[in-house]
Design a protein around this motif. Structure first.
Motif, PDB file in Angstrom:
ATOM      1  N   ARG A  93      -7.563   0.149 -12.529  1.00 31.54           N
ATOM      2  CA  ARG A  93      -6.556   1.198 -12.741  1.00 31.54           C
ATOM      3  C   ARG A  93      -7.232   2.453 -13.270  1.00 31.54           C
ATOM      4  O   ARG A  93      -8.093   2.386 -14.134  1.00 31.54           O
ATOM      5  CB  ARG A  93      -5.468   0.727 -13.704  1.00 31.54           C
ATOM      6  CG  ARG A  93      -4.624  -0.382 -13.106  1.00 31.54           C
ATOM      7  CD  ARG A  93      -3.592  -0.891 -14.084  1.00 31.54           C
ATOM      8  NE  ARG A  93      -2.507   0.038 -14.277  1.00 31.54           N
ATOM      9  CZ  ARG A  93      -1.429   0.105 -13.477  1.00 31.54           C
ATOM     10  NH1 ARG A  93      -1.332  -0.700 -12.448  1.00 31.54           N
ATOM     11  NH2 ARG A  93      -0.479   0.964 -13.722  1.00 31.54           N
ATOM     12  N   HIS A  94      -6.831   3.572 -12.746  1.00 30.60           N
ATOM     13  CA  HIS A  94      -7.474   4.844 -13.072  1.00 30.60           C
ATOM     14  C   HIS A  94      -6.857   5.486 -14.302  1.00 30.60           C
ATOM     15  O   HIS A  94      -5.656   5.394 -14.530  1.00 30.60           O
ATOM     16  CB  HIS A  94      -7.359   5.816 -11.895  1.00 30.60           C
ATOM     17  CG  HIS A  94      -7.987   5.297 -10.656  1.00 30.60           C
ATOM     18  ND1 HIS A  94      -9.350   5.244 -10.472  1.00 30.60           N
ATOM     19  CD2 HIS A  94      -7.448   4.768  -9.536  1.00 30.60           C
ATOM     20  CE1 HIS A  94      -9.621   4.723  -9.297  1.00 30.60           C
ATOM     21  NE2 HIS A  94      -8.479   4.417  -8.700  1.00 30.60           N
ATOM     22  N   SER A 152       2.458   1.675  -3.429  1.00 28.75           N
ATOM     23  CA  SER A 152       1.522   1.829  -4.552  1.00 28.75           C
ATOM     24  C   SER A 152       1.332   3.284  -4.967  1.00 28.75           C
ATOM     25  O   SER A 152       1.031   3.561  -6.122  1.00 28.75           O
ATOM     26  CB  SER A 152       0.171   1.199  -4.213  1.00 28.75           C
ATOM     27  OG  SER A 152      -0.524   1.974  -3.248  1.00 28.75           O
ATOM     28  N   THR A 153       1.528   4.201  -4.050  1.00 33.92           N
ATOM     29  CA  THR A 153       1.342   5.620  -4.365  1.00 33.92           C
ATOM     30  C   THR A 153       2.664   6.360  -4.519  1.00 33.92           C
ATOM     31  O   THR A 153       2.667   7.566  -4.718  1.00 33.92           O
ATOM     32  CB  THR A 153       0.510   6.313  -3.263  1.00 33.92           C
ATOM     33  OG1 THR A 153       1.187   6.159  -2.012  1.00 33.92           O
ATOM     34  CG2 THR A 153      -0.894   5.723  -3.191  1.00 33.92           C
ATOM     35  N   TYR A 154       3.764   5.643  -4.434  1.00 36.34           N
ATOM     36  CA  TYR A 154       5.092   6.251  -4.549  1.00 36.34           C
ATOM     37  C   TYR A 154       5.578   6.080  -5.982  1.00 36.34           C
ATOM     38  O   TYR A 154       5.824   4.965  -6.431  1.00 36.34           O
ATOM     39  CB  TYR A 154       6.055   5.589  -3.558  1.00 36.34           C
ATOM     40  CG  TYR A 154       7.413   6.226  -3.525  1.00 36.34           C
ATOM     41  CD1 TYR A 154       7.588   7.531  -3.097  1.00 36.34           C
ATOM     42  CD2 TYR A 154       8.534   5.516  -3.918  1.00 36.34           C
ATOM     43  CE1 TYR A 154       8.844   8.115  -3.061  1.00 36.34           C
ATOM     44  CE2 TYR A 154       9.794   6.086  -3.880  1.00 36.34           C
ATOM     45  CZ  TYR A 154       9.938   7.381  -3.453  1.00 36.34           C
ATOM     46  OH  TYR A 154      11.181   7.963  -3.423  1.00 36.34           O
ATOM     47  N   PRO A 155       5.687   7.177  -6.736  1.00 33.65           N
ATOM     48  CA  PRO A 155       5.989   7.067  -8.166  1.00 33.65           C
ATOM     49  C   PRO A 155       7.375   6.520  -8.496  1.00 33.65           C
ATOM     50  O   PRO A 155       7.598   6.069  -9.612  1.00 33.65           O
ATOM     51  CB  PRO A 155       5.835   8.499  -8.686  1.00 33.65           C
ATOM     52  CG  PRO A 155       5.948   9.370  -7.492  1.00 33.65           C
ATOM     53  CD  PRO A 155       5.491   8.567  -6.316  1.00 33.65           C
ATOM     54  N   PRO A 166      -3.280  -3.147  -4.112  1.00 40.83           N
ATOM     55  CA  PRO A 166      -2.968  -1.709  -4.215  1.00 40.83           C
ATOM     56  C   PRO A 166      -2.008  -1.391  -5.369  1.00 40.83           C
ATOM     57  O   PRO A 166      -2.181  -0.393  -6.067  1.00 40.83           O
ATOM     58  CB  PRO A 166      -2.321  -1.368  -2.866  1.00 40.83           C
ATOM     59  CG  PRO A 166      -2.689  -2.462  -1.949  1.00 40.83           C
ATOM     60  CD  PRO A 166      -2.926  -3.681  -2.796  1.00 40.83           C
ATOM     61  N   LYS A 216       0.834  -1.208   0.000  1.00 40.92           N
ATOM     62  CA  LYS A 216       0.000   0.000   0.000  1.00 40.92           C
ATOM     63  C   LYS A 216       0.867   1.256   0.000  1.00 40.92           C
ATOM     64  O   LYS A 216       0.597   2.211  -0.729  1.00 40.92           O
ATOM     65  CB  LYS A 216      -0.930  -0.009   1.212  1.00 40.92           C
ATOM     66  CG  LYS A 216      -1.903   1.139   1.220  1.00 40.92           C
ATOM     67  CD  LYS A 216      -2.895   1.029   2.360  1.00 40.92           C
ATOM     68  CE  LYS A 216      -3.846   2.210   2.319  1.00 40.92           C
ATOM     69  NZ  LYS A 216      -4.785   2.167   3.433  1.00 40.92           N
ATOM     70  N   LYS A 217       1.931   1.248   0.793  1.00 37.56           N
ATOM     71  CA  LYS A 217       2.828   2.402   0.871  1.00 37.56           C
ATOM     72  C   LYS A 217       3.511   2.649  -0.474  1.00 37.56           C
ATOM     73  O   LYS A 217       3.603   3.772  -0.943  1.00 37.56           O
ATOM     74  CB  LYS A 217       3.864   2.170   1.974  1.00 37.56           C
ATOM     75  CG  LYS A 217       4.838   3.284   2.180  1.00 37.56           C
ATOM     76  CD  LYS A 217       4.254   4.513   2.806  1.00 37.56           C
ATOM     77  CE  LYS A 217       3.931   4.294   4.252  1.00 37.56           C
ATOM     78  NZ  LYS A 217       3.530   5.516   4.946  1.00 37.56           N
ATOM     79  N   ALA A 274      -3.927   7.683 -13.606  1.00 40.26           N
ATOM     80  CA  ALA A 274      -2.622   7.041 -13.502  1.00 40.26           C
ATOM     81  C   ALA A 274      -1.992   6.928 -14.886  1.00 40.26           C
ATOM     82  O   ALA A 274      -0.796   7.152 -15.049  1.00 40.26           O
ATOM     83  CB  ALA A 274      -2.743   5.665 -12.859  1.00 40.26           C
ATOM     84  N   SER A 304      -2.826   0.829  -8.795  1.00 43.64           N
ATOM     85  CA  SER A 304      -2.290   2.197  -8.808  1.00 43.64           C
ATOM     86  C   SER A 304      -0.848   2.382  -9.249  1.00 43.64           C
ATOM     87  O   SER A 304      -0.474   3.483  -9.623  1.00 43.64           O
ATOM     88  CB  SER A 304      -2.391   2.789  -7.395  1.00 43.64           C
ATOM     89  OG  SER A 304      -3.698   2.759  -6.928  1.00 43.64           O
ATOM     90  N   SER A 305      -0.014   1.384  -9.143  1.00 38.97           N
ATOM     91  CA  SER A 305       1.420   1.597  -9.343  1.00 38.97           C
ATOM     92  C   SER A 305       1.751   2.018 -10.768  1.00 38.97           C
ATOM     93  O   SER A 305       1.303   1.401 -11.736  1.00 38.97           O
ATOM     94  CB  SER A 305       2.215   0.342  -8.997  1.00 38.97           C
ATOM     95  OG  SER A 305       3.585   0.567  -9.245  1.00 38.97           O
TER      96      SER A 305
END
Length: 155
Positions: free
Chosen positions: A128-129, A74-77, A97, A71-72, A132, A101-102
């Motif tokens: 997936r968005h 997944s949002t770190y580019p 996650p 989770k941590k 992203a 999102s990755s």
């Protein structure tokens, strides 16, 4: 005389690790990951050291710990691809996650995961968005990623 800087976040863990019967691996991998994502960019050596240690620690921790690291990251580019790929191929509770999102997973990565892990992983990938994908397009345009290495959904 040169003094070595101490790492206050790790001092307590080092003390615990020296005690018999205390498994600090779950806490250590969480703290290392928290410290890693606090910095926007990393040298190749820093990424290599984090990846090597994180992969070793992740091999011996529970699902809840692996899910927290996933989770941590997944949002770190700028998450290390080796670690992201390992966690994305884990049980769905861990992988979800990152699959959703990755920006570090390529189309080839995602297709292989769908093939190897089936419908639950595919459903997570299906969430997936578009944002992203747009962010990845921007990274390719700015030269941060080579187009052939662009993550899935990068237009």
């Amino acid at each position: 005389m040169v003094t070595v800087p101490t790492l206050p976040n790790l001092d307590g863990l080092i003390g615990l690790a020296r005690q018999d019967g205390v498994d600090v691996r779950p806490t250590l991998v969480r703290v290392l990951t928290d410290m890693y994502v606090q910095k926007h960019t990393h040298t190749a050596d820093e990424e290599h050291r984090y990846s090597e240690l994180a992969l070793w620690l992740l091999a011996g921790v529970d699902v809840a710990t692996r899910a927290a690291v996933s989770k941590k990251l997944s949002t770190y580019p700028h998450a290390p691809r080796l670690v992201v790929r390992r966690l994305a191929r884990d049980v769905i509770e861990v992988a979800e996650p990152l699959l959703a999102s990755s920006l570090c997973l390529t189309s080839d990565d995602l297709l292989a995961i769908i093939k190897d892990f089936g419908p639950r992983h595919a459903a997570a990938i299906g969430t997936r968005h578009l944002s992203a994908a747009r962010a990845t397009d921007a990274r390719v345009t700015q030269g941060e990623l080579a187009p052939e290495a662009a993550p899935a959904g990068a237009g």
